[in-house]
Design a protein around this motif. Sequence first.
Motif: not given
Length: 230
Positions: A138-141, A127-130
């Motif tokens: 931001g939520l993924a981080l 998710a962070i990658e793409i």
Amino acid sequence: MKKVALIFLILLSSVFFSNSLEENFIKARNFHDIDLIKDVISTAKKEQNNVIYAEALMEYALWGDSEDKEKLYTEALEVIKKEIEKDPNNGRAYYVAGAIVGRLAQYKGIVQSLFMLNDFDNYIEKAIEILDDNFYKGLALIAMGMRFRDVPWPLRSYKKAEKYLLDALEILPNYPNIHLELGKLYEKMGKVEEAKKEYEIVINSNAHPLLNATHEEAKEEARQLLQNLK
């Protein structure tokens, strides 16, 4: 000519209902509106909008009136996995999958949850990658920061947790909950004064425009945590 006009109206109608569903989901999540989130779940299922259906199920399990949260998380995960198979470039779907795995792990106990850690990492890292949507990125981080903060040693890393949370704050500076998670991290690191500052930021901040109810919960938690440090 009439046929072209009819096709245009059908396409326009499809876009309208899709946008309406997204808007209703955002509103339900924002204010933790139980009746509206139930309606979103029902509509998303009928329209076969798997991403919103899975994410709405997750939100309903998190703050709704459901008594069987694990069942909802399990169903949501099955749905979003199918969506990822269908569209492997959907960054939001990867975030939703990772977030669901994280919530589901809470019901599985420490041993089983550790077996789920690899799935969580794979989904959230992808998710962070793409993702090019700063809100979901931001939520993924944040999710990855919490992962490195909260898992048992030797799988945790406070240094990585801080890096992920600060990265999240850089792209979502108006989401005060990040300061709450940083405060918890600094407490674990023994940095009490830094933790206090983070909690005070939450207490004195305004809500992210899409997450009002979540902000009120965060402010109350920050007050309690700050009080415990005094």
